[in-house]
Each structure stands twice: as structure tokens, then as C-alpha cells.
Design a protein around this motif. Sequence first.
Motif, PDB file in Angstrom:
ATOM      1  N   LEU A 110      -0.688   3.611  -3.130  1.00 48.84           N
ATOM      2  CA  LEU A 110      -1.096   5.000  -2.905  1.00 48.84           C
ATOM      3  C   LEU A 110      -0.590   5.917  -4.019  1.00 48.84           C
ATOM      4  O   LEU A 110      -1.294   6.824  -4.461  1.00 48.84           O
ATOM      5  CB  LEU A 110      -0.635   5.491  -1.532  1.00 48.84           C
ATOM      6  CG  LEU A 110      -1.326   4.796  -0.343  1.00 48.84           C
ATOM      7  CD1 LEU A 110      -0.745   5.286   0.973  1.00 48.84           C
ATOM      8  CD2 LEU A 110      -2.832   4.967  -0.386  1.00 48.84           C
ATOM      9  N   TRP A 111       0.616   5.665  -4.494  1.00 51.78           N
ATOM     10  CA  TRP A 111       1.165   6.431  -5.615  1.00 51.78           C
ATOM     11  C   TRP A 111       0.351   6.162  -6.879  1.00 51.78           C
ATOM     12  O   TRP A 111      -0.066   7.089  -7.583  1.00 51.78           O
ATOM     13  CB  TRP A 111       2.633   6.049  -5.821  1.00 51.78           C
ATOM     14  CG  TRP A 111       3.215   6.583  -7.084  1.00 51.78           C
ATOM     15  CD1 TRP A 111       3.670   7.846  -7.310  1.00 51.78           C
ATOM     16  CD2 TRP A 111       3.369   5.871  -8.321  1.00 51.78           C
ATOM     17  NE1 TRP A 111       4.109   7.960  -8.614  1.00 51.78           N
ATOM     18  CE2 TRP A 111       3.943   6.763  -9.250  1.00 51.78           C
ATOM     19  CE3 TRP A 111       3.094   4.574  -8.720  1.00 51.78           C
ATOM     20  CZ2 TRP A 111       4.233   6.385 -10.556  1.00 51.78           C
ATOM     21  CZ3 TRP A 111       3.378   4.202 -10.023  1.00 51.78           C
ATOM     22  CH2 TRP A 111       3.947   5.108 -10.921  1.00 51.78           C
ATOM     23  N   LEU A 112       0.091   4.880  -7.151  1.00 50.90           N
ATOM     24  CA  LEU A 112      -0.642   4.511  -8.360  1.00 50.90           C
ATOM     25  C   LEU A 112      -2.086   5.017  -8.298  1.00 50.90           C
ATOM     26  O   LEU A 112      -2.650   5.405  -9.325  1.00 50.90           O
ATOM     27  CB  LEU A 112      -0.604   2.996  -8.567  1.00 50.90           C
ATOM     28  CG  LEU A 112      -1.088   2.452  -9.896  1.00 50.90           C
ATOM     29  CD1 LEU A 112      -0.352   3.097 -11.061  1.00 50.90           C
ATOM     30  CD2 LEU A 112      -0.927   0.941  -9.934  1.00 50.90           C
ATOM     31  N   ARG A 169       0.836  -1.207   0.000  1.00 47.38           N
ATOM     32  CA  ARG A 169       0.000   0.000   0.000  1.00 47.38           C
ATOM     33  C   ARG A 169       0.867   1.253   0.000  1.00 47.38           C
ATOM     34  O   ARG A 169       0.671   2.154  -0.813  1.00 47.38           O
ATOM     35  CB  ARG A 169      -0.930  -0.003   1.221  1.00 47.38           C
ATOM     36  CG  ARG A 169      -1.882   1.194   1.233  1.00 47.38           C
ATOM     37  CD  ARG A 169      -2.565   1.393   2.565  1.00 47.38           C
ATOM     38  NE  ARG A 169      -1.565   1.805   3.541  1.00 47.38           N
ATOM     39  CZ  ARG A 169      -1.394   1.239   4.733  1.00 47.38           C
ATOM     40  NH1 ARG A 169      -2.139   0.242   5.113  1.00 47.38           N
ATOM     41  NH2 ARG A 169      -0.462   1.675   5.550  1.00 47.38           N
ATOM     42  N   ASP A 170       1.834   1.307   0.907  1.00 48.38           N
ATOM     43  CA  ASP A 170       2.633   2.520   1.077  1.00 48.38           C
ATOM     44  C   ASP A 170       3.612   2.772  -0.061  1.00 48.38           C
ATOM     45  O   ASP A 170       3.887   3.921  -0.404  1.00 48.38           O
ATOM     46  CB  ASP A 170       3.403   2.469   2.405  1.00 48.38           C
ATOM     47  CG  ASP A 170       2.473   2.491   3.608  1.00 48.38           C
ATOM     48  OD1 ASP A 170       1.283   2.826   3.451  1.00 48.38           O
ATOM     49  OD2 ASP A 170       2.945   2.147   4.711  1.00 48.38           O
ATOM     50  N   ASN A 183      -8.096  -5.597  -1.814  1.00 49.77           N
ATOM     51  CA  ASN A 183      -7.537  -4.330  -1.324  1.00 49.77           C
ATOM     52  C   ASN A 183      -7.076  -3.457  -2.497  1.00 49.77           C
ATOM     53  O   ASN A 183      -7.321  -2.247  -2.517  1.00 49.77           O
ATOM     54  CB  ASN A 183      -6.389  -4.597  -0.359  1.00 49.77           C
ATOM     55  CG  ASN A 183      -5.934  -3.347   0.341  1.00 49.77           C
ATOM     56  OD1 ASN A 183      -6.737  -2.583   0.867  1.00 49.77           O
ATOM     57  ND2 ASN A 183      -4.624  -3.127   0.336  1.00 49.77           N
ATOM     58  N   ASN A 184      -6.442  -4.078  -3.478  1.00 47.86           N
ATOM     59  CA  ASN A 184      -6.011  -3.338  -4.675  1.00 47.86           C
ATOM     60  C   ASN A 184      -7.227  -2.723  -5.364  1.00 47.86           C
ATOM     61  O   ASN A 184      -7.193  -1.560  -5.770  1.00 47.86           O
ATOM     62  CB  ASN A 184      -5.302  -4.270  -5.668  1.00 47.86           C
ATOM     63  CG  ASN A 184      -3.991  -4.790  -5.149  1.00 47.86           C
ATOM     64  OD1 ASN A 184      -3.514  -4.411  -4.094  1.00 47.86           O
ATOM     65  ND2 ASN A 184      -3.422  -5.739  -5.882  1.00 47.86           N
ATOM     66  N   ARG A 185      -8.277  -3.507  -5.503  1.00 45.25           N
ATOM     67  CA  ARG A 185      -9.510  -3.029  -6.150  1.00 45.25           C
ATOM     68  C   ARG A 185     -10.084  -1.834  -5.384  1.00 45.25           C
ATOM     69  O   ARG A 185     -10.488  -0.843  -5.989  1.00 45.25           O
ATOM     70  CB  ARG A 185     -10.531  -4.166  -6.214  1.00 45.25           C
ATOM     71  CG  ARG A 185     -11.803  -3.806  -6.935  1.00 45.25           C
ATOM     72  CD  ARG A 185     -12.805  -4.967  -6.828  1.00 45.25           C
ATOM     73  NE  ARG A 185     -13.949  -4.775  -7.677  1.00 45.25           N
ATOM     74  CZ  ARG A 185     -14.993  -4.005  -7.373  1.00 45.25           C
ATOM     75  NH1 ARG A 185     -15.009  -3.331  -6.257  1.00 45.25           N
ATOM     76  NH2 ARG A 185     -16.006  -3.903  -8.215  1.00 45.25           N
ATOM     77  N   THR A 186     -10.095  -1.945  -4.074  1.00 49.09           N
ATOM     78  CA  THR A 186     -10.645  -0.865  -3.251  1.00 49.09           C
ATOM     79  C   THR A 186      -9.814   0.406  -3.381  1.00 49.09           C
ATOM     80  O   THR A 186     -10.356   1.496  -3.562  1.00 49.09           O
ATOM     81  CB  THR A 186     -10.702  -1.298  -1.772  1.00 49.09           C
ATOM     82  OG1 THR A 186     -11.559  -2.444  -1.671  1.00 49.09           O
ATOM     83  CG2 THR A 186     -11.224  -0.194  -0.883  1.00 49.09           C
TER      84      THR A 186
END
Length: 156
Positions: A105-107, A100-101, A149-152
Motif C-alpha cells: 500500500l505504501w509502494l 499488503r499492509d 496481487n502485487n500486479r493488481t
Amino acid sequence: MLSQLARLSTEADGRYASAEELQFLKDYLQSLNHRIGAYKKIQASETEIMQQVEAQMQSLDPNLFRRGTQDVTQKCRGDIVQVLRHSAAAMLIDDTERLRDRLLLWLQTILGAVQVRNTATVTYDVMKKVLKQYLTVEERNLFFPILDNNRTLLGK
């Protein structure tokens, strides 16, 4: 795992860790064979997985990889591969915080700026369908929460 170990190191500084604080290590070690198995399957089948994901996405919406008159298939493919690889690594070491970090978050910001977050939503739904062919139930139970999580984070 790495984030949890760093947190444990800080929290247990100068004392022994409790059984509860060490439980994540036991859980990780019990799931390690499934993590390695899933990681190796994804690594070995990445090209096939990506071809199937892209084909299914194109069949759902032929314009999904178009921004106006521009074809962004190559760029999207590269982004999806990078997220897949980083997600597999996060699953292997059980560290979604780092994923995530350091990437998501960047993407998320980039996808929002170029207005392709709907593509990310479709991507991870399709990817789960494709990966069902490659991963066991135990492996899916470890990897699919990461895809969710990626989808969210990346989708709408």
C-alpha cells in the motif's frame, strides 16, 4: 499465517477453536515443504532472476526505466528486489495481509506519485515468466497468486 493466528487468538478467546477454525493450520503444514523449497530457490537465485527480469523488461521497452532524461533503473531494481523478498517471505509464512499492509500500500502510493505504475504491471508479468524456470508447479501455485496481487495493487 501470523494474521490468521492473531485473528484466531482473538476470536477463540476463552474457548477452544473449532475444527474449521484450525483448518488453515493443517493447510499450511501440508504446504510447508513447498513453501520452504520455493523460498530457498528464490533466495539462492535472486540475482539471476533479477537479471533475467530486467533484461526481458528492457527488451520489451528500452525506455521502461526512464523518466524523461533520467535513468531510474537502479531505483526500480531496488524496489523490485524488495518486493520480491517480501513476497517470498509472505509466501513462506502464508501472510499476504502483512505484505499488503506493510509494503504494497505504501509502494502503491509512491509508484502512483512518480507515475511508474505501468512498469509494475510489466514487472510482475515478466517475473512470472522467469520464475517458471525456477519453481515447480506446486511452488508456483503458492507464489504466483502473490505476484498477481502485487500486479493488481502496484500496476495500472
